[in-house]
Design a protein around this motif. Structure first.
Motif, PDB file in Angstrom:
ATOM      1  N   LYS A  19     -14.906   2.509 -12.439  1.00  0.00           N
ATOM      2  CA  LYS A  19     -14.391   1.523 -11.490  1.00  0.00           C
ATOM      3  C   LYS A  19     -12.924   1.836 -11.158  1.00  0.00           C
ATOM      4  O   LYS A  19     -12.225   2.431 -11.985  1.00  0.00           O
ATOM      5  N   SER A  20     -12.435   1.406 -10.010  1.00  0.00           N
ATOM      6  CA  SER A  20     -11.006   1.579  -9.684  1.00  0.00           C
ATOM      7  C   SER A  20     -10.178   0.804 -10.699  1.00  0.00           C
ATOM      8  O   SER A  20     -10.469  -0.368 -10.984  1.00  0.00           O
ATOM      9  N   LEU A  21      -9.155   1.449 -11.249  1.00  0.00           N
ATOM     10  CA  LEU A  21      -8.273   0.784 -12.211  1.00  0.00           C
ATOM     11  C   LEU A  21      -7.592  -0.417 -11.563  1.00  0.00           C
ATOM     12  O   LEU A  21      -7.021  -0.307 -10.468  1.00  0.00           O
ATOM     13  N   ARG A  68       2.126   1.609  -3.569  1.00  0.00           N
ATOM     14  CA  ARG A  68       1.102   2.076  -4.517  1.00  0.00           C
ATOM     15  C   ARG A  68       0.917   3.594  -4.465  1.00  0.00           C
ATOM     16  O   ARG A  68       0.573   4.230  -5.467  1.00  0.00           O
ATOM     17  N   GLU A 114       0.843  -1.213   0.000  1.00  0.00           N
ATOM     18  CA  GLU A 114       0.000   0.000   0.000  1.00  0.00           C
ATOM     19  C   GLU A 114       0.877   1.262   0.000  1.00  0.00           C
ATOM     20  O   GLU A 114       0.527   2.259  -0.628  1.00  0.00           O
ATOM     21  N   GLY A 121     -13.018  -1.950 -15.400  1.00  0.00           N
ATOM     22  CA  GLY A 121     -11.847  -1.216 -14.934  1.00  0.00           C
ATOM     23  C   GLY A 121     -10.572  -2.034 -14.908  1.00  0.00           C
ATOM     24  O   GLY A 121      -9.542  -1.601 -14.402  1.00  0.00           O
ATOM     25  N   SER A 145      -4.526   5.393  -8.740  1.00  0.00           N
ATOM     26  CA  SER A 145      -5.730   5.964  -8.080  1.00  0.00           C
ATOM     27  C   SER A 145      -6.823   6.297  -9.100  1.00  0.00           C
ATOM     28  O   SER A 145      -7.884   6.787  -8.748  1.00  0.00           O
ATOM     29  N   ARG A 146      -6.528   6.022 -10.358  1.00  0.00           N
ATOM     30  CA  ARG A 146      -7.492   6.363 -11.428  1.00  0.00           C
ATOM     31  C   ARG A 146      -8.737   5.504 -11.356  1.00  0.00           C
ATOM     32  O   ARG A 146      -8.707   4.372 -10.877  1.00  0.00           O
ATOM     33  N   LYS A 147      -9.818   6.074 -11.912  1.00  0.00           N
ATOM     34  CA  LYS A 147     -11.016   5.281 -12.190  1.00  0.00           C
ATOM     35  C   LYS A 147     -11.056   5.029 -13.701  1.00  0.00           C
ATOM     36  O   LYS A 147     -10.676   5.892 -14.488  1.00  0.00           O
ATOM     37  N   THR A 165     -10.591  -9.343  -7.862  1.00  0.00           N
ATOM     38  CA  THR A 165     -11.449  -8.552  -8.769  1.00  0.00           C
ATOM     39  C   THR A 165     -11.384  -9.110 -10.191  1.00  0.00           C
ATOM     40  O   THR A 165     -12.397  -9.227 -10.883  1.00  0.00           O
ATOM     41  N   GLU A 175      -6.752  -7.232  -5.990  1.00  0.00           N
ATOM     42  CA  GLU A 175      -6.958  -6.952  -7.423  1.00  0.00           C
ATOM     43  C   GLU A 175      -7.137  -8.253  -8.211  1.00  0.00           C
ATOM     44  O   GLU A 175      -7.927  -8.326  -9.155  1.00  0.00           O
TER      45      GLU A 175
END
Ligand SMILES: Cc1ncc(COP(=O)(O)O)c(CNc2co[nH]c2=O)c1O
Length: 404
Positions: free
Chosen positions: A21-23, A8, A5, A353, A15-17, A391, A388
């Motif tokens: 959705k979160s990239l 990152r 974290e 995303g 931090s983009r969408k 996801t 991730e």
């Protein structure tokens, strides 16, 4: 080990969408993301040091030259090259390979043999085919097996006194397979062949030692290892770089120009015609500093954890087939869903995303071997997380439900 974290936070883009959705960025084998430290150094260069390099008498030019040459020394140290002039700045792996291929045009003769592998990226196939067309040399290919590994027994059979060049990638971009380059270099040298290793996919994960490898040429792109696009490097043993003729003619690469005759600059400038990507070269050095600050042993350990977790989770999905099942691979998983085209899977994942690469990955011979049009390739880096991956798995299940 590092805290992912915290890592990152170095990468603004994470931090983009995307599509609300979160990239989830799983296309690292295509290009890695860029930490703020690298971005800042590019801005700093253009804000405070921008000038053309070498031969300038004014302070700005000298400062820019110093920064650029310091980056060259960083690259030398990182790859443990004996001399800084064995590091040639290029625009990337493709440029580096073409530079070497062009150089051998005057060193090969009809009937000489060049060995490549079935796992190559097109950038390490096409230049050698063009060289064979120019010289009458013959291209030979080390075959692959169902696990996506090279059949080394066949490599040994291909070697002969006619073998002049052996060019293979360190790691396959399409499958993640790590090739036994130490063995390949040793056997190639036993027959007197020169070896070029395509390091585009290895340098984001490991720190090659070119002197320990005793490799003749090693190539890499900055954008694969947290650096900018448009800059890369060619390492060449001094003895080889002295043998090769210049690749491009122009400024920087000359010693004296008359209409009767031109003499060329010494290494490395002989191969660095024209104004280079100065900011990119400096930022390449910054990227190397950044990756070393994270630690390649830490990166390898963490990415292996991600690979194992992703492989385990993906294989829970019925009808999912993984291509590239070597025990010796980096954090790349290429897969397909039964009777579903990879492009369709990638398109749905994008809506969620999730960025993966779909298609042949500039490795069409591999796809031909498996009799498939392409794959969905998820490639993980040290700034990705197991959450991730969860996801991704949920996204694939959604795609399967929608497309089946
Ligand atoms: C093994 C390998 N060699 C050469 C290249 C060319 O590098 P470049 O000159 O920096 O473009 C790539 C780029 N691989 C990929 C580029 O996009 N998806 C990929 O897998 C690569 O993976």
């Amino acid at each position: 080990m590092f805290n992912v974290e915290d890592i990152r936070k170095d990468f603004p883009i994470l931090s983009r969408k995307v599509n609300g959705k979160s990239l989830v960025y799983f296309d690292n084998a295509a290009t890695s993301q860029t930490p703020q430290q690298v971005i800042d150094d590019i801005v700093d260069y253009y804000s405070n040091y921008n000038a053309n390099i070498h031969r300038g008498v004014h302070t700005l030019s000298q400062e820019a030259t110093d920064l650029y040459e310091q980056a060259r020394h960083k690259i030398q140290a990182h790859f443990n090259a004996k001399f800084s002039h064995e590091i040639i700045f290029t625009s990337g792996t493709t440029h580096s390979i073409n530079l070497v291929a062009n150089g051998f045009s005057s060193l090969l003769k009809k009937g000489d043999e060049i060995i490549v592998s079935a796992l190559e990226h097109h950038s390490n196939i096409v230049p050698w085919q063009m060289l064979c067309e120019r010289t009458g040399a013959i291209l030979k290919v080390i075959p692959m097996n169902q696990d996506g590994e090279l059949v080394i027994s066949e490599f040994n059979k291909l070697l002969s006194k006619n073998t002049k060049l052996v060019f293979v990638n360190h790691i396959s971009n399409a499958l993640g397979t790590i090739n036994p380059i130490e063995y390949i270099i040793k056997k190639a040298h036993e027959v007197g062949a020169a070896v070029l290793i395509d390091g585009a996919q290895s340098t984001p994960h490991i720190k090659p030692d070119v002197q320990k490898l005793d490799v003749d040429f090693y190539v890499a792109s900055a954008h694969k290892m947290c650096g900018p696009t448009g800059v890369g490097m060619l390492y060449g043993k001094e003895e080889w770089l002295k043998k090769l003729p210049p690749y491009q003619g122009g400024g920087e690469m000359i010693s004296e120009v008359t209409f009767e005759k031109t003499t060329y600059a010494d290494l490395p400038h002989k191969f660095e015609a024209g104004t280079p990507n100065i900011a990119g070269g400096i930022a390449f050095g910054t990227a190397i500093d950044y990756m070393n600050s994270v630690g390649f042993e830490n990166i390898a350990e963490y990415e292996h954890e991600l690979l194992e977790y992703a492989t385990e989770r993906l294989l829970e999905i019925e009808g999912l087939k993984i291509y590239g099942t070597s025990k010796n691979k980096t954090s790349v998983v290429s897969f397909n869903l039964e009777n579903i085209h990879p492009y369709d899977v990638g398109t749905i994942l994008d809506k969620l995303g999730i960025a993966v690469r779909t298609g042949h990955h500039c490795a069409q011979p591999i796809m031909d071997f498996y009799c498939i049009p392409g794959t969905v390739r998820a490639s993980f880096s040290f700034y990705n997380t197991k959450a991730e991956i969860d996801t991704l798995v949920e996204g694939i299940k959604k795609a399967k439900m929608m497309l089946s």
